[in-house]
Design a protein around this motif. Structure first.
Motif, short mmCIF file in Angstrom:
data_model
loop_
_atom_site.label_atom_id
_atom_site.label_comp_id
_atom_site.label_asym_id
_atom_site.label_seq_id
_atom_site.Cartn_x
_atom_site.Cartn_y
_atom_site.Cartn_z
N ILE A 1 11.43 3.94 -5.66
CA ILE A 1 10.01 4.03 -5.29
C ILE A 1 9.14 3.22 -6.25
CG2 ILE A 1 8.06 5.62 -4.92
CD1 ILE A 1 10.40 5.85 -2.87
N PHE B 1 5.81 2.07 -4.82
CA PHE B 1 4.44 2.21 -4.32
C PHE B 1 4.25 3.65 -3.83
CE2 PHE B 1 5.83 -2.16 -3.26
CZ PHE B 1 4.97 -2.85 -4.10
N TYR B 2 3.02 4.12 -3.89
CA TYR B 2 2.70 5.45 -3.37
C TYR B 2 1.57 5.35 -2.35
CZ TYR B 2 5.46 7.10 -7.28
OH TYR B 2 6.48 7.32 -8.16
N PRO B 3 1.67 6.05 -1.22
CA PRO B 3 2.84 6.80 -0.79
C PRO B 3 3.93 5.89 -0.24
CG PRO B 3 1.10 6.95 0.86
CD PRO B 3 0.55 6.13 -0.27
N SER B 4 5.18 6.33 -0.38
CA SER B 4 6.33 5.62 0.19
C SER B 4 7.11 6.60 1.05
CB SER B 4 7.25 5.11 -0.92
OG SER B 4 6.80 3.88 -1.41
N ILE B 5 7.50 6.12 2.22
CA ILE B 5 8.15 7.04 3.17
C ILE B 5 9.56 6.62 3.54
CG2 ILE B 5 8.02 7.70 5.62
CD1 ILE B 5 5.15 8.33 5.21
N TYR B 6 10.46 7.59 3.46
CA TYR B 6 11.82 7.44 4.00
C TYR B 6 11.94 8.37 5.20
CZ TYR B 6 14.22 4.92 0.18
OH TYR B 6 14.66 3.98 -0.71
N CYS B 7 12.73 7.98 6.17
CA CYS B 7 13.01 8.89 7.29
C CYS B 7 14.53 9.04 7.38
CB CYS B 7 12.45 8.34 8.60
SG CYS B 7 12.81 9.36 10.04
N PHE B 8 15.01 10.29 7.47
CA PHE B 8 16.44 10.55 7.64
C PHE B 8 16.69 11.02 9.07
CE2 PHE B 8 16.59 12.25 2.98
CZ PHE B 8 16.42 10.97 2.51
N VAL C 1 13.40 2.85 5.74
CA VAL C 1 13.12 2.74 4.31
C VAL C 1 11.67 2.29 4.13
CG1 VAL C 1 15.52 2.17 3.75
CG2 VAL C 1 13.90 0.34 4.22
N PRO C 2 11.10 2.53 2.96
CA PRO C 2 9.71 2.10 2.76
C PRO C 2 9.57 0.59 2.76
CG PRO C 2 10.46 3.51 0.94
CD PRO C 2 11.66 3.15 1.74
N ASP C 3 8.41 0.13 3.18
CA ASP C 3 8.11 -1.29 3.00
C ASP C 3 6.78 -1.38 2.26
OD1 ASP C 3 6.16 -0.82 4.88
OD2 ASP C 3 7.36 -1.56 6.54
N ILE D 1 4.53 6.71 11.42
CA ILE D 1 5.38 7.92 11.39
C ILE D 1 5.72 8.36 12.82
CG2 ILE D 1 5.46 10.36 10.70
CD1 ILE D 1 3.70 9.53 8.28
#
Lengths: 239, 52
Positions: free
Chosen positions: A36, A38-45, A54-56, A65
């Motif tokens: 990580i 950058f904030y916010p960073s998002i992963y999805c499982f 994965v975050p970009d 989302i």
């Protein structure tokens, strides 16, 4: 999730922003494991336990989302191939009873090669595991205190898991909710609170004061209920 | 499209399709999962946040 101090997380996300979703304090080493920067960073499982996204370098938006959730496969791990397409489709469509019947039928067939048998037995195990989790979920949400959210969850389980133990258990709990005066009062209060929250836009200064006054009045009138406590907490966020 | 995928790959330590490493939940709020294993079988959005 955040690797900042517990007090800071609680104050910022829970108290000031009023986050309702699960929040977790994690270690810095876990943030680093996920790279990580950058904030916010998002992963999805995905439900099969793999990384779906994965975050970009873009700021994650609600639209991003929403798209992620629309595209993620609901099926557990399955080998590629047309012969597993019906099972995949049933997972995707949340057709659990149909899947249950299909797996029972196919696993009862004599002419099933070893590879397919192993795959379908794995699917059976996964289905049984998820069905058992729903039973546990019914037990958990039925205890409250948010009976309004619990009612919606139980109705969803009753519909999606029809023919399974969880749906029967959800039906029993919904019938209990419909008879229990205290729970009925809790649900009615939560409904009214939602209506009040929809009425005003807290981002507009002119409406913020009205919302705060409304929440305080609501909290007083509904003291002792979950919605009343929630209203008091939300009013405290407006200075 | 290729550029986007490349950009994503360079920023994230985990790759699409890989199995994510477990995370230890030191403390949870709002009825969160007590362990990483509890997320198994679910669609999960992990949002790494910070205050500033």
């Amino acid at each position: 999730m955040s690797d900042e101090e517990e007090g800071k997380i609680e104050k910022t996300f829970i108290n000031d922003l009023g986050a309702k979703y699960p929040m977790a304090k994690i270690n810095k080493s876990d943030t680093q494991k996920y790279g990580i920067r950058f904030y916010p960073s998002i992963y999805c499982f995905a439900p099969d336990g793999t990384v779906h996204s994965v975050p970009d370098d873009r700021m994650p938006s609600e639209a991003v989302i929403k798209t992620l959730l629309q595209n993620v496969s609901l099926a557990p791990k399955l080998p590629d191939g047309a012969r597993y397409a019906p099972v995949r489709s049933m997972w995707e469509g949340k057709q659990y009873k149909k899947l249950d019947t299909y797996l029972t039928k196919i696993l009862g067939a004599d002419k099933l090669d070893d590879e397919m048998r192993t795959v379908f037995e794995g699917q059976r195990e996964e289905l049984d595991k998820r069905a058992a989790k729903q039973v546990a979920r019914v037990g958990k949400v039925s205890q409250g205190p948010d009976y309004f959210a619990a009612k919606a969850t139980l109705q969803k389980i009753q519909k999606e898991w029809l023919g399974f133990e969880a749906a029967g258990a959800a039906k029993i709990e919904l019938a209990r909710f419909a008879k229990d005066r205290t729970i009925k009062k809790e649900i009615a209060a939560s409904k009214s609170l939602n209506k009040l929250l929809r009425k005003y836009d807290p981002n507009k200064i002119s409406q913020r004061r009205k919302l705060k006054d409304g929440l305080l009045k609501f909290a007083k009138k509904n003291a002792g209920t979950y919605a009343g406590e929630d209203a008091a907490k939300q009013a405290a966020r407006f200075r | 499209m290729a550029a986007l995928a490349f950009a994503g790959g360079t920023l994230a330590a985990q790759q699409k399709g890989s199995e994510p490493p477990a995370i230890e939940f030191v403390k949870v709020w709002n009825d969160g999962p007590s362990s990483f294993e509890e997320l198994e079988g679910k669609v999960v959005i992990l949002d790494f946040g910070a205050t500033w």
